[in-house]
Design an enzyme around this catalytic site. Structure first.
Site, PDB file in Angstrom:
ATOM      1  CE  LYS A  45     -16.874  23.999 -60.715  1.00 54.68           C
ATOM      2  NZ  LYS A  45     -16.694  22.753 -59.981  1.00 54.68           N
ATOM      3  NE  ARG A 116     -14.964  19.247 -62.796  1.00 52.52           N
ATOM      4  CZ  ARG A 116     -13.733  19.326 -62.304  1.00 52.52           C
ATOM      5  NH1 ARG A 116     -13.499  19.972 -61.199  1.00 52.52           N
ATOM      6  NH2 ARG A 116     -12.740  18.747 -62.920  1.00 52.52           N
ATOM      7  N   GLY A 125     -14.775  22.820 -52.440  1.00 51.74           N
ATOM      8  CA  GLY A 125     -14.518  21.513 -51.820  1.00 51.74           C
ATOM      9  C   GLY A 125     -15.607  20.993 -50.905  1.00 51.74           C
ATOM     10  CG  MET A 127     -21.766  20.863 -52.164  1.00 52.80           C
ATOM     11  SD  MET A 127     -23.002  21.744 -53.091  1.00 52.80           S
ATOM     12  CE  MET A 127     -22.078  23.043 -53.834  1.00 52.80           C
ATOM     13  NE  ARG A 384     -13.390  28.909 -57.369  1.00 51.29           N
ATOM     14  CZ  ARG A 384     -13.498  27.738 -56.787  1.00 51.29           C
ATOM     15  NH1 ARG A 384     -14.681  27.159 -56.683  1.00 51.29           N
ATOM     16  NH2 ARG A 384     -12.459  27.129 -56.278  1.00 51.29           N
ATOM     17  CG  HIS A 502      -9.599  21.691 -47.548  1.00 49.19           C
ATOM     18  ND1 HIS A 502      -9.583  21.792 -46.174  1.00 49.19           N
ATOM     19  CD2 HIS A 502     -10.871  21.869 -47.930  1.00 49.19           C
ATOM     20  CE1 HIS A 502     -10.801  21.994 -45.747  1.00 49.19           C
ATOM     21  NE2 HIS A 502     -11.610  22.047 -46.789  1.00 49.19           N
ATOM     22  CD  GLU A 815     -30.852  51.610 -22.588  1.00 45.03           C
ATOM     23  OE1 GLU A 815     -30.054  50.742 -22.960  1.00 45.03           O
ATOM     24  OE2 GLU A 815     -30.572  52.447 -21.720  1.00 45.03           O
ATOM     25  CB  SER A 834     -28.121  57.081 -28.499  1.00 47.86           C
ATOM     26  OG  SER A 834     -27.216  56.061 -28.852  1.00 47.86           O
ATOM     27  N   GLY A 836     -30.301  52.019 -27.823  1.00 50.07           N
ATOM     28  CA  GLY A 836     -29.541  50.994 -27.090  1.00 50.07           C
ATOM     29  C   GLY A 836     -30.134  49.662 -27.496  1.00 50.07           C
ATOM     30  CG  ASN A 838     -26.307  45.965 -26.656  1.00 52.11           C
ATOM     31  OD1 ASN A 838     -26.252  45.552 -27.809  1.00 52.11           O
ATOM     32  ND2 ASN A 838     -25.338  46.648 -26.089  1.00 52.11           N
ATOM     33  CB  CYS A 901     -24.685  53.530 -28.676  1.00 49.65           C
ATOM     34  SG  CYS A 901     -25.966  53.530 -27.430  1.00 49.65           S
ATOM     35  CE1 TYR A 921     -24.307  57.914 -32.576  1.00 50.56           C
ATOM     36  CE2 TYR A 921     -25.425  59.969 -33.112  1.00 50.56           C
ATOM     37  CZ  TYR A 921     -25.093  58.984 -32.190  1.00 50.56           C
ATOM     38  OH  TYR A 921     -25.551  59.058 -30.908  1.00 50.56           O
TER      39      TYR A 921
HETATM   40  C1  PEP Z   1     -27.699  49.010 -25.094  1.00 51.08           C
HETATM   41  O1  PEP Z   1     -28.504  48.599 -24.276  1.00 51.08           O
HETATM   42  O2  PEP Z   1     -27.780  48.790 -26.295  1.00 51.08           O
HETATM   43  C2  PEP Z   1     -26.527  49.767 -24.654  1.00 51.08           C
HETATM   44  C3  PEP Z   1     -25.700  50.303 -25.521  1.00 51.08           C
HETATM   45  O3  PEP Z   1     -26.304  49.838 -23.335  1.00 51.08           O
HETATM   46  P1  PEP Z   1     -25.655  48.677 -22.448  1.00 51.08           P
HETATM   47  O4  PEP Z   1     -25.158  47.651 -23.371  1.00 51.08           O
HETATM   48  O5  PEP Z   1     -24.568  49.337 -21.684  1.00 51.08           O
HETATM   49  O6  PEP Z   1     -26.797  48.259 -21.630  1.00 51.08           O
HETATM   50 MG    MG Z   2     -28.530  49.458 -22.313  1.00 52.76          MG
END
Ligand code: PEP
Ligand code: MG
Length: 943
Positions: A45, A116, A125, A127, A384, A502, A815, A834, A836, A838, A901, A921
């Site tokens: 502002k 302000r 809104g 603050m 803004r 709001h 992974e 790839s 993993g 997770n 992935c 990718y």
């Molecule tokens: C991972 O572990 O990132 C994965 C893609 O495999 P999952 O989630 O099936 O274990």
């Molecule tokens: Mg996995």
């Protein structure tokens, strides 16, 4: 650009001054010390006010106390801060007095100011704000003499006491309402507008008395004291719970604090020739710019428009007519009661319209403007970049390209990738909506379709949403306190409030469906009901909202997929033009694959084959295999170790039956798997498909509860005790680190063989199919090598049988931390990696994927981790692991294909990280593919 005085100073003096931090920056016609480049220091502002003044627009002068001062407020405390900035503030006040010809805290022409907040990122809104600061009994008298309008002056004073009393002194709203109502009641008034000057004077007296009773001290009359307290309150509001929550929800981080803007007041409430309004240079819901989009109120003060208490009028005649049509207001009534600004004040409208064009050209983006008209003179109070829905963001960005205001690359950078999510989700199915019972029509405040159960407050919304319910938050009007409930609701419905209320502004920012201003609805918080004509709905009843038309329906309405054409298609095409990294999808069925291809996926980065085993009847075959798998494995091991012929014969005979069942089950599964792959390869039309071999531990395929086990026993015609025994034998204390991933393929090679055969035979059957076989949970190169041998052998068998030559890459997931740090060895055996992420997050951070939710929220809120590491890659830790693996892998194979992935593949921050590391990718769920495409383009453009 720094202060002119600093620029002009002699070198030695300038050096000395430069050392001293400057906390206050003046703005006003030809005097602005700041500019638009100083957002971090002056807040959005403050920087824009300075900039607008610099552009020669009518901005009331004022000064900005910097965000650095806010940081100091928290560092050294309130008192020390004011001591530090006092001289600069006094100096700025003097300049302000000079610029306005008024005096602060005194007559004959008193200077009143607004105080302000304004951080670098806009937090509408969230603050605090105080208007009319500087009023006290003396200045009130002086202003009455000067204006000859005692009603206006007393009204301003009572508003000031109310706002200051609430924001600065912490007196509750209802305590003021109580006093106001008492006066209205005594006089027999229903509307505030009926209050005369004497009545307002009485309200002021009551307010002051009440404040004294509640706070134990007089309401401050010294203007400087008011200013000091007001500035402190604004700085303090930076860390109020709703501001903290807003920053959390909008991922606003790393800011010093808020700036404070102290600006000469102009009065939109000084009579019938005054007004105040907010406007957008384009429609923030749809991005259209058929006309100048905005609302105003005659004889009102700024907050009245956004507070949703009065029904605002439209800026243009065209807009006004559309508004009237939607609410069945006749042209005669519209003209008489709700005229547009274009009709009511044509000259000012023309000036404002020209400013709209100028500002949009200057900032090259849709602007959100606040203005006030004081006695026919227009003042700009704010500009803004306007908050907008995803649909509007995409439309505005592409329109601005077509209008040659911005280039393609800028357009790609203008759309927030995660916002696209709003455009990918279903809208109401036309047929279902046509049949639905319409209750009423409100304002289409934020588009989309929402169906949910009625709740009346934010706390219930949060509670019910936590329990997995879909809720629609229904409020008379929303306030910033409702933000948590609004965030979890499927949609928001309000009885009051315009398009800039709001509820509307916040919902659009969240991309949440909202219908506001449903005047026909009566919402009773006490009874927990909504009534409209004769219909009464209670808490828990279903209701549906169409945020694009404003329609409200009773019950549930079916939804359908949105259209991905027009501006959306154009922004996606531009993203693909500038994107360098590939985007694939995680999908396991032909249907999901087709959807992902429609969303622009360039292949499948992860097909979790285990999901296929749950489909229809096939789970029975798979379970038949599992029931004997352990027995087969044990007997085989015993056989391998046995040298005694007689014992061998007995073992072999013991093995025969289970082995038959084992092989038979796999034989049944083979054609089913092959059919799945054929469907997917066809849907992919020549795009690559990374198929992962079986990954989860076997117990996940068996029912764990007694009822499920009994049902399985019935279907499979086996003894339930046997099922229980197998479930027990498969039980693991820590299954995520147990018998899963490639460990299964090593123990049960026939499972790998069956899957590979299905993949290869499907590839042989579909022209152009490009499967890639991926081995999960490898930690040691020998595991990969063993599975690879099996894969190559099976592949050769299919090639021979089908008389084809297959080109199938064999790679692995990274992974397991051990895989990451031995990635050079693993790369020697792999065609691709790839990640993993997770499992890699689970094992690197030692956070159980299944249980960490219990404490991760606290970890994030206390700053141990910036984000939930299962949603946004922990770049410092897990990311380092990824980088190590990548470097090691590519040191052996410079062209090693690398992707991700894990769930992180659709997160824009992780996408940018992967791009920086040189990934080929990212792969994510179908609905996140467009998000990843745009995020990848932005990452490439940022480089
Ligand atoms: C991972 O572990 O990132 C994965 C893609 O495999 P999952 O989630 O099936 O274990
Ligand atoms: Mg996995």
């Amino acid at each position: 650009m720094r202060a002119k005085s600093v620029k002009k100073a002699a070198p030695a003096k300038a050096a000395a001054k430069a050392k001293q931090a400057k906390y206050v920056y003046f703005f006003g016609a030809k005097q602005s010390e700041g500019d638009v480049s100083m957002k971090a220091l002056l807040g959005g502002k403050g920087a824009n006010l300075a900039d607008m003044a610099g552009l020669g627009l009518p901005v009331p002068p004022g000064f900005t106390i910097t965000t650095e001062a806010c940081a100091k407020y928290y560092e050294i405390g309130e008192k020390a801060l004011h001591a530090l900035i006092r001289a600069e503030v006094l100096d700025a006040l003097k300049r302000l007095e000079k610029a306005t010809g008024k005096t602060f805290g005194k007559g004959p022409n008193p200077l009143l100011v607004s105080v302000r907040s304004g951080a670098a990122a806009s937090m509408p809104g969230m603050m605090d704000t105080v208007l009319n600061l500087g009023l006290n009994p003396d200045t009130v008298e002086a202003m009455i003499t000067r204006t000859g309008n005692p009603r206006f002056v007393w009204d301003s004073y009572r508003r000031f006491i109310q706002m200051f009393g609430n924001v600065v002194l912490g007196v509750e709203h209802h305590q003021f309402e109580h006093e106001l109502d008492a006066v209205k009641h005594a006089k027999g008034y229903t509307l505030d507008t009926e209050l005369m000057a004497e009545d307002l004077q009485e309200v002021v007296a009551r307010y002051r008395k009440m404040v004294k009773a509640v706070k134990g001290c007089d309401f401050p009359t010294d203007a400087m004291e008011q200013l000091t307290l007001g500035v402190s309150a604004v700085f303090g509001s930076w860390n109020n719970p709703r501001a903290i929550k807003y920053r959390e929800l909008n991922d606003i981080r790393g800011l010093l604090g808020t700036a404070v803007n102290v600006q000469a007041m102009v009065f939109g409430n000084s009579g019938g020739n005054s007004a105040t309004g907010v406007a957008f240079t384009r429609d923030p819901s749809t991005g259209e710019h058929k006309y100048f989009y905005g609302e105003y109120l005659i004889n009102a003060q700024g907050e009245d428009v956004v507070a949703g208490i009065r029904t605002p009028q439209q800026i243009t005649v065209k807009g006004s007519r559309e508004w009237a049509k939607a609410r069945s207001v006749t042209e005669a009534v519209r003209k008489a009661q709700y005229p547009s600004l274009e009709e009511a004040m044509p000259k000012v409208f023309k000036q404002l319209d020209a400013i709209r064009v100028k500002l949009e050209r200057h900032y090259r983006d849709m602007q959100d403007l606040e203005f006030t008209i004081e006695d026919g003179t227009l003042y700009m109070l704010q500009t803004r970049n306007g908050k907008r829905t995803a649909a509007a963001a995409v439309k505005i960005a592409t329109d601005l390209v077509k209008e040659k205001i911005i280039d393609e690359k800028t357009a790609v950078m203008r759309v927030e990738p995660s916002q696209l999510d709003q455009l990918l989700h279903p809208v109401f199915a036309k047929a279902s909506e046509a049949k639905a019972k319409k209750i009423t029509v409100g304002l289409p405040a934020s588009p989309g379709a929402a169906t949910g159960q009625i709740v009346f407050n934010a706390a219930t919304a949060e509670l019910w949403a936590k329990a997995g319910k879909k809720v629609v938050l229904c409020r008379v009007e929303t306030s910033p306190e409702d933000i948590g409930g609004m965030n979890v609701a499927a949609g928001i419905l309000t009885a009051r409030g315009g398009m800039t209320s709001h509820a509307a502004v916040v919902a659009r920012g969240m991309g949440k469906c909202c219908v506001s201003g449903c005047g026909e609805l009566h919402i009773s918080y006490d009874k927990k009901t909504i009534s409209c004509n004769k219909l009464v709905l209670a808490e828990g009843d279903w209701i549906s909202l169409n945020g694009s038309t404003g329609a409200v329906y009773e019950g549930q309405v079916d939804t359908q997929d949105p259209k991905l054409t027009g501006p959306f298609a154009m922004i996606m095409a531009l993203a693909d033009k500038y994107r360098k990294m590939g985007v694939r999808t995680n999908a396991d069925t032909p249907r999901d694959t087709a959807k992902a291809v429609e969303f622009g996926a360039e292949g499948i980065g992860l097909c979790r084959t285990e999901h296929m085993f749950f489909e229809g009847e096939r789970v029975t075959s798979f379970r038949r295999m599992i029931l004997v798998a352990e027995t087969v494995k044990c007997l085989r091991l015993s056989l391998a170790a046995c040298t005694d012929a007689e014992e061998r014969a007995s073992l072999e005979s013991e093995l025969a039956a289970p082995l038959k069942q084992y092989n038979q089950a796999l034989k049944e599964l083979l054609p089913l798997q092959r059919k799945d792959f054929i469907g997917m390869f066809k849907a992919l039309k020549g795009r690559p498909c990374t198929v992962r071999l079986l990954d989860p531990p076997l117990h996940e395929f068996l029912p764990q509860d007694a009822a499920g086990q009994a049902e399985m026993a019935r279907v499979m015609e086996v003894d339930v005790a046997h099922i229980r025994d197998v479930v027990e034998s498969l039980h693991e204390a820590n299954p995520m680190l147990g018998h899963r991933g490639c460990r299964l393929g090593i123990s049960y090679p026939e499972v790998t063989e069956m899957q590979v055969r299905a993949i290869c035979e499907a590839a042989a059957a579909v022209k152009g199919a490009q499967p890639e076989i991926m081995v999960p949970l490898v930690g040691n190169v020998k595991e990969l090598a063993a599975q690879k041998t099996l894969i190559l052998k099976t592949m050769a068998e299919v090639e021979k049988a089908k008389k084809v030559k297959l080109q199938i890459k064999i790679g692995t997931m990274i992974e397991v931390p051990r895989a990451a740090v031995t990635a050079d060895q693993i790369a020697a055996e792999a065609d691709f990696f790839s990640f993993g992420t997770n499992d890699l997050t689970q094992m690197t951070c030692a956070f159980s994927r299944d249980d960490a939710g219990k404490f991760l929220g606290e970890y994030v809120s206390r700053g141990f981790y910036d984000y939930d590491p299962f949603q946004v890659l922990d770049q410092e830790g897990v990311g380092r692991m990824v980088e190590i693996a990548m470097t090691y892998g590519r040191s052996v194979k410079p062209n090693l294909k690398v992707g991700v992935c894990g769930e992180h593949g659709g997160d824009p921050k992780t996408v940018a990280f992967c791009y920086k590391l040189g990934f080929n990718y990212v792969s994510c769920s179908p609905y996140r593919v467009p998000i990843a495409r745009l995020a990848a383009a932005q990452a490439a453009l940022k480089q």
